[in-house]
Design a protein around this motif. Structure first.
Motif, PDB file in Angstrom:
ATOM      1  N   ASP A   1       1.460 -26.813  -7.307  1.00 60.11           N
ATOM      2  CA  ASP A   1       0.969 -28.128  -7.169  1.00 60.11           C
ATOM      3  C   ASP A   1       0.111 -28.333  -6.066  1.00 60.11           C
ATOM      4  N   HIS A   2      -1.364 -28.885  -6.500  1.00 63.03           N
ATOM      5  CA  HIS A   2      -2.214 -29.168  -5.522  1.00 63.03           C
ATOM      6  C   HIS A   2      -2.516 -27.988  -4.720  1.00 63.03           C
TER       7      HIS A   2
ATOM      8  N   VAL B   1       6.087 -26.648  -7.295  1.00 67.71           N
ATOM      9  CA  VAL B   1       5.504 -25.818  -8.203  1.00 67.71           C
ATOM     10  C   VAL B   1       5.843 -26.735  -9.476  1.00 67.71           C
ATOM     11  N   SER B   2       5.299 -26.577 -10.527  1.00 65.26           N
ATOM     12  CA  SER B   2       5.515 -27.145 -11.829  1.00 65.26           C
ATOM     13  C   SER B   2       5.755 -26.087 -12.815  1.00 65.26           C
ATOM     14  N   VAL B   3       6.643 -26.176 -13.897  1.00 68.92           N
ATOM     15  CA  VAL B   3       6.861 -25.000 -14.769  1.00 68.92           C
ATOM     16  C   VAL B   3       6.962 -25.557 -16.099  1.00 68.92           C
ATOM     17  N   GLY B   4       6.408 -24.820 -16.884  1.00 62.31           N
ATOM     18  CA  GLY B   4       6.565 -24.823 -18.382  1.00 62.31           C
ATOM     19  C   GLY B   4       7.087 -23.723 -19.112  1.00 62.31           C
ATOM     20  N   LEU B   5       7.969 -23.731 -20.072  1.00 58.11           N
ATOM     21  CA  LEU B   5       8.719 -22.757 -20.783  1.00 58.11           C
ATOM     22  C   LEU B   5       8.735 -22.740 -22.110  1.00 58.11           C
TER      23      LEU B   5
ATOM     24  N   ARG C   1       4.080 -33.615 -11.550  1.00 61.61           N
ATOM     25  CA  ARG C   1       4.282 -32.452 -11.037  1.00 61.61           C
ATOM     26  C   ARG C   1       5.808 -32.296 -10.154  1.00 61.61           C
ATOM     27  N   ASN C   2       5.937 -30.994  -9.804  1.00 61.58           N
ATOM     28  CA  ASN C   2       7.197 -30.654  -9.062  1.00 61.58           C
ATOM     29  C   ASN C   2       8.497 -31.044 -10.087  1.00 61.58           C
ATOM     30  N   ARG C   3       8.292 -30.568 -11.358  1.00 63.78           N
ATOM     31  CA  ARG C   3       9.416 -30.625 -12.296  1.00 63.78           C
ATOM     32  C   ARG C   3       9.124 -29.324 -13.410  1.00 63.78           C
TER      33      ARG C   3
ATOM     34  N   ARG D   1       0.515 -35.255  -1.367  1.00 59.48           N
ATOM     35  CA  ARG D   1      -0.399 -34.505  -0.664  1.00 59.48           C
ATOM     36  C   ARG D   1      -1.730 -35.370  -0.092  1.00 59.48           C
ATOM     37  N   ASP D   2      -1.256 -36.771  -0.014  1.00 56.30           N
ATOM     38  CA  ASP D   2      -2.409 -37.613   0.511  1.00 56.30           C
ATOM     39  C   ASP D   2      -2.444 -37.581   1.991  1.00 56.30           C
TER      40      ASP D   2
END
Length: 306
Positions: A169-170, A250-254, A282-284, A305-306
C-alpha cells in the motif's frame, strides 16, 4: 588362440564399459539439467558452453575410436600368426592397460569439466528465473509455473490452485518520503515476510514493481485466511530501513480456478479482488468466488500515510 580370443573379448568389454561410462555421464547430466530455454537467458553464453561440451565429447569419442582401431589391428595380427599369439597377447594386455589408464584420466578430466559447465548453466538458468532485488522467483518464472500447472489441471492430471496477488500500500509515498534505497529495503523485507508466511505455496514471486504473487493450494477460503495472516504480520511489525521505522501494509486479492479456458481469467479475478481491497481502504484481503470480490473478515483501520 583361445587365450587370445578371451583377452580380446575382455578388451571389448572394457571398451564398451568405458563408452557406457562416458555416454552415461554426459547423457544423465544433460538430461537432468534440460529445461526450456528462457527468454531472459544470455543465449550466446549458453551456446558457447554447449559448444565447449560438444568439443570435448567429440575429442574423447575420437580417442575411443582410435583405441578400437588399434584393438582390431592387433586382433588381426594375433589371428594371422598363431605361433606369436602369446607375445601378441601380452603386448595387447599392456596396450589395454596403458590405454585404459590414459582414457580414465581423460574421462576424469571430462567429468570435472562437465561438472563445471553444468554449474555454470544452472547458474544462468537460475538467474533468468530469479528477481535480483528480492531473491524470489520473477514474473517469467511465475508465468511459466502458472501455465504448466494450468495445463496439467485442464488435462485432468493436475491439482487445482489459488492465485494470490499482493500489493504494498502507498509504496510511492514510501519512496518519496524515505528514498528509493529505503524503498528497495522495504521490498526485500516484505518479500521475505511473504515467503515465510506463505511457506508451502507452489510458488511465491515478485510480480512486478511493488506487487507480488503466489500460487497456493486450495480451498480458496483457506488460502484467503492464510493470506490474511500474512497481511496482519506485515501490518503489525514496522519495517526498518536506514535506521527509520517504516509502517507498511499490503492489500491482497485471490481467486481460484473455475471452468476457465485459459489461465487469464483467474488472474483477472484475482486482480479485481485486489482492486476491491485497494478501493475499500487497503490493508485487507478480498477473494473472488467467481461472481464478485468478497471481503475476508472485518477490515482493520488502514495504516495512515498522511
Amino acid at each position: 588362440m583361445i587365450t587370445g580370443n578371451v583377452v580380446l573379448f575382455a578388451a571389448g568389454l572394457t571398451l564398451a564399459a568405458l563408452l557406457l561410462a562416458l555416454g552415461a555421464a554426459v547423457g544423465f547430466r544433460m538430461a537432468a539439467k534440460r529445461r526450456p530455454l528462457d527468454g531472459g537467458i544470455d543465449r550466446q553464453r549458453l551456446l558457447h558452453l554447449l559448444q565447449e561440451l560438444g568439443t570435448w565429447t567429440s575429442e574423447y569419442s575420437g580417442n575411443v575410436s582410435r583405441y578400437q582401431d588399434q584393438l582390431g589391428a592387433i586382433s588381426k595380427s594375433v589371428s594371422a600368426d598363431p605361433k606369436a599369439s602369446s607375445p601378441k597377447v601380452m603386448e595387447l594386455l599392456e596396450q589395454i592397460m596403458r590405454s585404459n589408464q590414459d582414457l580414465k584420466k581423460r574421462l576424469d578430466a571430462a567429468e570435472m569439466q562437465l561438472d563445471k559447465q553444468t554449474r555454470q548453466i544452472e547458474s544462468y538458468l537460475s538467474e533468468a528465473r530469479t528477481d535480483a532485488l528480492t531473491g524470489l522467483a520473477n514474473r517469467r518464472a511465475f508465468d511459466q509455473q502458472l501455465e504448466e500447472m494450468f495445463a496439467a489441471y485442464r488435462k485432468g492430471g493436475g491439482r487445482s490452485f489459488v492465485i494470490a496477488l499482493v500489493d504494498i500500500d502507498h509504496f510511492k509515498r514510501i519512496n518519496d518520503q524515505f528514498g528509493h534505497q529505503a524503498g528497495d529495503e522495504v521490498l526485500r523485507q516484505v518479500a521475505n515476510a511473504i515467503a515465510q508466511q506463505m511457506e508451502g505455496s507452489y510458488l511465491v514471486a515478485r510480480f512486478g514493481g511493488e506487487e507480488f504473487a503466489a500460487i497456493m493450494p486450495t480451498p480458496l477460503r483457506l488460502a484467503a485466511e492464510r493470506a490474511d495472516k500474512m497481511r496482519k504480520a506485515i501490518a503489525e511489525e514496522a519495517l526498518h530501513a536506514d535506521g527509520e521505522a517504516i509502517a507498511v501494509s499490503v492489500s491482497v486479492g485471490l481467486s481460484e480456478l473455475r471452468d476457465d479456458p485459459t489461465s487469464g481469467p483467474p488472474i483477472r479475478r484475482a486482480d479485481e479482488a485486489l482492486y476491491a481491497a485497494k478501493n475499500m481502504g487497503r490493508n485487507r484481503v478480498y477473494y473472488h468466488d467467481g461472481k464478485a470480490p468478497t471481503l475476508l473478515g472485518a477490515p482493520e483501520i488502514a495504516v495512515s500515510r498522511d
